[in-house]
Design a protein around this motif. Structure first.
Motif, short mmCIF file in Angstrom:
data_model
loop_
_atom_site.label_atom_id
_atom_site.label_comp_id
_atom_site.label_asym_id
_atom_site.label_seq_id
_atom_site.Cartn_x
_atom_site.Cartn_y
_atom_site.Cartn_z
N ASN A 43 11.18 11.91 2.30
CA ASN A 43 10.61 10.76 3.01
C ASN A 43 10.45 10.93 4.51
O ASN A 43 9.79 10.11 5.15
CB ASN A 43 11.47 9.51 2.74
N ASP A 97 0.84 -1.19 0.00
CA ASP A 97 0.00 0.00 0.00
C ASP A 97 0.89 1.25 0.00
O ASP A 97 2.12 1.17 -0.04
CB ASP A 97 -0.97 0.00 1.19
N ARG A 98 0.27 2.40 0.05
CA ARG A 98 1.01 3.66 -0.08
C ARG A 98 2.05 3.83 1.02
O ARG A 98 3.19 4.23 0.76
CB ARG A 98 0.02 4.83 -0.06
N SER A 99 1.69 3.52 2.27
CA SER A 99 2.64 3.69 3.38
C SER A 99 3.79 2.69 3.28
O SER A 99 4.94 3.02 3.59
CB SER A 99 1.92 3.53 4.72
N ARG A 134 4.97 1.41 0.47
CA ARG A 134 5.83 1.84 -0.63
C ARG A 134 6.76 2.99 -0.20
O ARG A 134 7.90 3.06 -0.62
CB ARG A 134 4.98 2.28 -1.82
N LYS A 135 6.26 3.86 0.66
CA LYS A 135 7.09 4.96 1.16
C LYS A 135 8.25 4.40 1.99
O LYS A 135 9.39 4.86 1.86
CB LYS A 135 6.24 5.91 2.00
N ARG A 139 10.80 2.78 -0.39
CA ARG A 139 11.66 3.73 -1.11
C ARG A 139 12.87 4.16 -0.28
O ARG A 139 13.93 4.47 -0.84
CB ARG A 139 10.85 4.95 -1.54
#
Length: 332
Positions: free
Chosen positions: A123, A84-86, A88-89, A92
């Motif tokens: 980030n 999910d978005r969190s 993926r952060k 990265r």
């Protein structure tokens, strides 16, 4: 120990289109074709092979710069496509890269402070003082002076620029760093300094490395395991010293012969490869190495070999080796 990175049967095909008006897919370039490997925390796995074998494409797939055609890449047990978005952060920051030419990856218009701080700014939510403190710390860790932050990339030597690139990767506290030909453009003496720096950082921070290189000689002293790629496929993978001292696949042996010439007083029969690497658009039938292998038999031209274990943690794909289903002899 559970792997931090697990690559399972990953493929990357690039469609080739033809036609000036009505374009249609005429074929596929099989840049990466059904490869599997894993990396555990604190380990260095090297991927080696000739230019065009697909090793850099593997790095870009792991960095999520390219979508996979097939297979799955897991990070800490989670498939990349299901993050999910969190997540993926977090990913990265956890997976960073250092490339071959730092001049092409460091913006010439940015001072070193901005370059190193960029990952933190994107980030993490830190104050300027906290960012400056982390920059000072990471500059010490990579062996650069504190006043480096005031200057631009062109004011540094190649080795110093690579240290800047390492600092930029290190500042976000990564778990895995992909080193894509990270020392191949440097002088030999500078290569040794950067390799020693990477080993020191790995011990201090328990980092994992995927070390991509075209020469086996470059990776011998930094790698725990080595994977050998040919035309988009893994042909051998195993412990680093086992790869060098217990030669098996003829392509691996040819790479070692090319990278590490024998002593003048030592007589050995080198494996000499004929011809060029075939096109990834037209991969040979059977073993994809058969067109250049001096030991190829009929079975090699008809049946693609599968990976089998020839020693603890040591796998290869060759019909002609002891233990293979169609073994004819043992290559030594």
């Amino acid at each position: 120990m559970k792997p931090i990175l697990d690559v399972q049967k990953v493929k990357k095909y690039f469609p080739v289109e033809r036609g000036a008006i009505f374009r249609k897919v005429a074929g596929q370039i099989k840049a990466v074709d059904n490869i599997s490997f894993s990396i555990v925390p604190g380990e260095t796995l090297a991927l080696v092979g000739e230019s065009g074998c697909g090793k850099s494409t593997v790095g870009r797939l792991i960095l999520n710069l390219l979508p996979v055609t097939g297979g799955t890449i897991f990070f800490s047990g989670i498939p990349l496509e299901e993050m999910d978005r969190s997540q993926r952060k977090i990913y990265r920051s956890a997976v960073q890269a250092v490339f071959q030419d730092p001049m092409s990856s460091l913006s010439p218009r940015m001072r070193i402070r901005e370059i190193i701080a960029e990952g933190l700014v994107i980030n993490q939510s830190l104050s300027r003082n906290e960012i400056d403190s982390k920059i000072q710390q990471v500059l010490d860790q990579v062996g650069l002076p504190q006043d480096a932050i005031k200057h631009y990339p062109h004011e540094f030597s190649g080795g110093q620029r690579q240290r800047i690139a390492i600092a930029r990767a290190l500042i976000v506290d990564p778990k895995l760093i992909i080193l894509d030909e990270a020392v191949s453009a440097l002088d030999v003496s500078i290569q040794a300094q950067i390799v020693n720096l990477l080993r020191d950082l790995q011990r201090e921070f328990h980092l994992s490395y995927l070390f991509i290189a075209h020469s086996l000689g470059t990776v011998r002293y930094i790698s725990d395991r080595i994977g050998v790629m040919y035309l988009g496929s893994l042909v051998e993978i195993g412990p680093a010293e086992e790869i060098f001292t217990n030669l098996h696949h003829p392509y691996t042996r040819a790479l070692i012969d090319a990278a590490m010439p024998s002593h003048p007083d030592f007589v050995r029969e080198d494996v000499v490869l004929a011809g060029e690497v075939p096109s990834a658009l037209n991969v040979p039938e059977g073993c994809r190495f058969n067109t250049r292998c001096p030991f190829a038999k009929d079975v090699c031209r008809q049946v693609e070999p599968e990976m089998f274990e020839i020693g603890p943690g040591h796998f290869t794909a060759c019909h002609m080796l002891d233990g293979a289903p169609e073994a004819g002899f043992f290559l030594n």
